[in-house]
Design a protein around this motif. Sequence first.
Motif, PDB file in Angstrom:
ATOM      1  N   TRP A 127       0.750  -1.213   0.035  1.00 56.30           N
ATOM      2  CA  TRP A 127      -0.117  -0.046   0.019  1.00 56.30           C
ATOM      3  C   TRP A 127       0.867   1.417   0.092  1.00 56.30           C
ATOM      4  O   TRP A 127       0.410   2.345  -0.638  1.00 56.30           O
ATOM      5  CB  TRP A 127      -0.824   0.107   1.203  1.00 56.30           C
ATOM      6  CG  TRP A 127      -1.833   1.339   1.306  1.00 56.30           C
ATOM      7  CD1 TRP A 127      -1.910   2.402   2.250  1.00 56.30           C
ATOM      8  CD2 TRP A 127      -2.729   1.635   0.268  1.00 56.30           C
ATOM      9  NE1 TRP A 127      -2.432   3.234   1.841  1.00 56.30           N
ATOM     10  CE2 TRP A 127      -3.207   3.021   0.741  1.00 56.30           C
ATOM     11  CE3 TRP A 127      -3.367   1.297  -0.700  1.00 56.30           C
ATOM     12  CZ2 TRP A 127      -4.379   3.884   0.128  1.00 56.30           C
ATOM     13  CZ3 TRP A 127      -4.427   1.933  -1.576  1.00 56.30           C
ATOM     14  CH2 TRP A 127      -4.754   3.128  -0.957  1.00 56.30           C
ATOM     15  N   ALA A 128       2.010   1.219   0.734  1.00 54.50           N
ATOM     16  CA  ALA A 128       2.957   2.530   0.624  1.00 54.50           C
ATOM     17  C   ALA A 128       3.568   2.827  -0.643  1.00 54.50           C
ATOM     18  O   ALA A 128       3.729   4.060  -0.773  1.00 54.50           O
ATOM     19  CB  ALA A 128       3.931   2.114   1.583  1.00 54.50           C
ATOM     20  N   ASP A 129       3.438   1.724  -1.668  1.00 47.07           N
ATOM     21  CA  ASP A 129       3.771   2.170  -2.852  1.00 47.07           C
ATOM     22  C   ASP A 129       2.796   2.625  -3.736  1.00 47.07           C
ATOM     23  O   ASP A 129       3.076   3.044  -5.103  1.00 47.07           O
ATOM     24  CB  ASP A 129       4.613   0.931  -3.498  1.00 47.07           C
ATOM     25  CG  ASP A 129       5.776   0.529  -2.671  1.00 47.07           C
ATOM     26  OD1 ASP A 129       6.670   1.492  -2.399  1.00 47.07           O
ATOM     27  OD2 ASP A 129       6.214  -0.356  -2.413  1.00 47.07           O
ATOM     28  N   TYR A 130       1.427   2.485  -3.550  1.00 43.52           N
ATOM     29  CA  TYR A 130       0.503   3.140  -4.304  1.00 43.52           C
ATOM     30  C   TYR A 130       0.419   4.525  -4.476  1.00 43.52           C
ATOM     31  O   TYR A 130       1.141   5.322  -3.753  1.00 43.52           O
ATOM     32  CB  TYR A 130      -0.911   2.673  -3.912  1.00 43.52           C
ATOM     33  CG  TYR A 130      -1.403   1.315  -4.046  1.00 43.52           C
ATOM     34  CD1 TYR A 130      -2.549   1.120  -4.781  1.00 43.52           C
ATOM     35  CD2 TYR A 130      -0.553   0.067  -3.557  1.00 43.52           C
ATOM     36  CE1 TYR A 130      -2.821  -0.251  -4.877  1.00 43.52           C
ATOM     37  CE2 TYR A 130      -1.029  -1.152  -3.690  1.00 43.52           C
ATOM     38  CZ  TYR A 130      -2.407  -1.289  -4.676  1.00 43.52           C
ATOM     39  OH  TYR A 130      -2.621  -2.333  -4.879  1.00 43.52           O
ATOM     40  N   ARG A 131       0.179   5.064  -5.565  1.00 40.45           N
ATOM     41  CA  ARG A 131       0.117   6.403  -5.892  1.00 40.45           C
ATOM     42  C   ARG A 131      -1.060   7.031  -6.011  1.00 40.45           C
ATOM     43  O   ARG A 131      -1.918   6.502  -6.809  1.00 40.45           O
ATOM     44  CB  ARG A 131       0.896   6.749  -7.243  1.00 40.45           C
ATOM     45  CG  ARG A 131       1.044   7.919  -7.891  1.00 40.45           C
ATOM     46  CD  ARG A 131       2.068   8.738  -7.226  1.00 40.45           C
ATOM     47  NE  ARG A 131       2.063  10.028  -7.549  1.00 40.45           N
ATOM     48  CZ  ARG A 131       2.160  11.013  -6.800  1.00 40.45           C
ATOM     49  NH1 ARG A 131       1.891  10.868  -5.492  1.00 40.45           N
ATOM     50  NH2 ARG A 131       2.167  12.433  -7.297  1.00 40.45           N
ATOM     51  N   LEU A 132      -1.261   8.142  -5.196  1.00 45.25           N
ATOM     52  CA  LEU A 132      -2.610   9.001  -5.330  1.00 45.25           C
ATOM     53  C   LEU A 132      -2.554   9.607  -6.695  1.00 45.25           C
ATOM     54  O   LEU A 132      -1.899  10.517  -6.983  1.00 45.25           O
ATOM     55  CB  LEU A 132      -2.597   9.861  -4.094  1.00 45.25           C
ATOM     56  CG  LEU A 132      -3.917  10.889  -3.999  1.00 45.25           C
ATOM     57  CD1 LEU A 132      -5.087  10.280  -3.988  1.00 45.25           C
ATOM     58  CD2 LEU A 132      -3.576  11.885  -2.959  1.00 45.25           C
ATOM     59  N   VAL A 133      -3.780   9.432  -7.398  1.00 44.95           N
ATOM     60  CA  VAL A 133      -4.041   9.945  -8.778  1.00 44.95           C
ATOM     61  C   VAL A 133      -4.942  11.199  -8.876  1.00 44.95           C
ATOM     62  O   VAL A 133      -5.217  11.587  -9.839  1.00 44.95           O
ATOM     63  CB  VAL A 133      -4.174   9.172  -9.982  1.00 44.95           C
ATOM     64  CG1 VAL A 133      -2.552   8.169  -9.963  1.00 44.95           C
ATOM     65  CG2 VAL A 133      -5.170   8.027  -9.611  1.00 44.95           C
ATOM     66  N   GLY A 134      -5.903  10.900  -7.795  1.00 42.79           N
ATOM     67  CA  GLY A 134      -6.904  11.832  -8.044  1.00 42.79           C
ATOM     68  C   GLY A 134      -7.734  12.024  -6.574  1.00 42.79           C
ATOM     69  O   GLY A 134      -7.878  11.230  -6.010  1.00 42.79           O
ATOM     70  N   THR A 135      -8.127  13.235  -6.208  1.00 39.25           N
ATOM     71  CA  THR A 135      -8.822  13.657  -5.304  1.00 39.25           C
ATOM     72  C   THR A 135     -10.096  14.750  -5.518  1.00 39.25           C
ATOM     73  O   THR A 135      -9.826  15.533  -6.094  1.00 39.25           O
ATOM     74  CB  THR A 135      -8.101  14.166  -3.944  1.00 39.25           C
ATOM     75  OG1 THR A 135      -6.864  13.417  -3.858  1.00 39.25           O
ATOM     76  CG2 THR A 135      -8.953  14.625  -2.843  1.00 39.25           C
ATOM     77  N   GLN A 136     -11.089  14.236  -5.240  1.00 39.75           N
ATOM     78  CA  GLN A 136     -12.344  15.099  -5.680  1.00 39.75           C
ATOM     79  C   GLN A 136     -13.421  14.711  -4.569  1.00 39.75           C
ATOM     80  O   GLN A 136     -13.167  14.356  -3.408  1.00 39.75           O
ATOM     81  CB  GLN A 136     -12.811  14.669  -7.044  1.00 39.75           C
ATOM     82  CG  GLN A 136     -11.816  15.030  -8.006  1.00 39.75           C
ATOM     83  CD  GLN A 136     -12.528  15.165  -9.463  1.00 39.75           C
ATOM     84  OE1 GLN A 136     -13.446  14.662  -9.724  1.00 39.75           O
ATOM     85  NE2 GLN A 136     -11.991  15.670 -10.527  1.00 39.75           N
ATOM     86  N   VAL A 137     -14.467  15.697  -4.778  1.00 35.80           N
ATOM     87  CA  VAL A 137     -15.642  15.707  -3.943  1.00 35.80           C
ATOM     88  C   VAL A 137     -16.695  14.927  -4.397  1.00 35.80           C
ATOM     89  O   VAL A 137     -16.958  14.846  -5.552  1.00 35.80           O
ATOM     90  CB  VAL A 137     -16.151  17.133  -3.429  1.00 35.80           C
ATOM     91  CG1 VAL A 137     -14.994  17.527  -2.309  1.00 35.80           C
ATOM     92  CG2 VAL A 137     -16.634  17.673  -4.354  1.00 35.80           C
ATOM     93  N   ILE A 138     -17.493  14.002  -3.687  1.00 37.08           N
ATOM     94  CA  ILE A 138     -18.715  13.202  -4.260  1.00 37.08           C
ATOM     95  C   ILE A 138     -19.664  14.274  -4.588  1.00 37.08           C
ATOM     96  O   ILE A 138     -20.084  15.116  -3.652  1.00 37.08           O
ATOM     97  CB  ILE A 138     -18.977  12.168  -3.314  1.00 37.08           C
ATOM     98  CG1 ILE A 138     -17.657  11.230  -3.089  1.00 37.08           C
ATOM     99  CG2 ILE A 138     -20.349  11.427  -3.877  1.00 37.08           C
ATOM    100  CD1 ILE A 138     -17.937  10.142  -2.026  1.00 37.08           C
ATOM    101  N   ASP A 139     -20.129  13.915  -5.735  1.00 37.15           N
ATOM    102  CA  ASP A 139     -21.174  14.807  -6.164  1.00 37.15           C
ATOM    103  C   ASP A 139     -22.553  14.119  -6.057  1.00 37.15           C
ATOM    104  O   ASP A 139     -23.754  14.871  -6.061  1.00 37.15           O
ATOM    105  CB  ASP A 139     -20.755  15.301  -7.808  1.00 37.15           C
ATOM    106  CG  ASP A 139     -21.803  16.493  -8.160  1.00 37.15           C
ATOM    107  OD1 ASP A 139     -21.993  17.373  -7.176  1.00 37.15           O
ATOM    108  OD2 ASP A 139     -21.883  16.598  -9.198  1.00 37.15           O
ATOM    109  N   GLY A 140     -22.577  12.937  -5.991  1.00 37.91           N
ATOM    110  CA  GLY A 140     -23.686  12.076  -5.933  1.00 37.91           C
ATOM    111  C   GLY A 140     -23.574  10.611  -6.061  1.00 37.91           C
ATOM    112  O   GLY A 140     -22.536  10.480  -6.747  1.00 37.91           O
ATOM    113  N   ILE A 141     -24.608   9.936  -5.977  1.00 40.73           N
ATOM    114  CA  ILE A 141     -24.474   8.219  -6.218  1.00 40.73           C
ATOM    115  C   ILE A 141     -25.781   8.023  -6.746  1.00 40.73           C
ATOM    116  O   ILE A 141     -26.847   8.266  -6.278  1.00 40.73           O
ATOM    117  CB  ILE A 141     -24.279   7.654  -4.707  1.00 40.73           C
ATOM    118  CG1 ILE A 141     -22.946   8.062  -4.227  1.00 40.73           C
ATOM    119  CG2 ILE A 141     -24.371   6.106  -5.073  1.00 40.73           C
ATOM    120  CD1 ILE A 141     -22.622   7.278  -2.782  1.00 40.73           C
ATOM    121  N   ASP A 142     -25.699   7.293  -8.067  1.00 44.42           N
ATOM    122  CA  ASP A 142     -26.734   6.564  -8.475  1.00 44.42           C
ATOM    123  C   ASP A 142     -26.708   5.146  -8.526  1.00 44.42           C
ATOM    124  O   ASP A 142     -25.641   4.706  -8.384  1.00 44.42           O
ATOM    125  CB  ASP A 142     -26.899   7.205 -10.086  1.00 44.42           C
ATOM    126  CG  ASP A 142     -27.132   8.516 -10.291  1.00 44.42           C
ATOM    127  OD1 ASP A 142     -27.937   9.209  -9.509  1.00 44.42           O
ATOM    128  OD2 ASP A 142     -26.289   9.142 -11.242  1.00 44.42           O
TER     129      ASP A 142
END
Length: 158
Positions: free
Chosen positions: A119-134
């Motif tokens: 897990w320590a080697d995984y790369r964060l590629v995106g951070t956003q906010v949740i707009d909705g769930i369908d």
Amino acid sequence: MRVDSDTFSRENTAPSKDPIYVVEISYNAANTDLEYHTSNALADTPSGYLVYHGTIKKISGFSQRTDPLNANSSIGSWSVEIQDNGEVFSTVLNAKLAAGYSTRGKRARVYLGYKGMAWADYRLVGTQVIDGIDVDDVVFTVSCADIQRSTRKTIFDL
């Protein structure tokens, strides 16, 4: 500037790749009530959190736009399709809603790794906010938007 681990760099530049995606969903503003969804049952994840292995069906919509004249940029939006195996995700989601927790406006992150990586080697590629769930039968589509969208305000009405 992004700094990748040696393991990630080696796997990411390999001629043959087998990427593993992990999506983190937060249920509170402090980002301490988290759960993880993976694209592969072999994905490594942080310990101490609820994890749904092999539930990511598809991630789509990553984009980026820059506007140098107005000195701003936008990461756009993305969505992830999550398979609700055995109705476990929907049960937890409903329990959170009943307890007063919602995902709307909360953080979502996408991490990229490869088979055999810690897990320590995984790369964060995106951070956003949740707009909705369908939901469509047993597939939940979690839609996310750039955090900058929620902070933009109209200054002039034309």
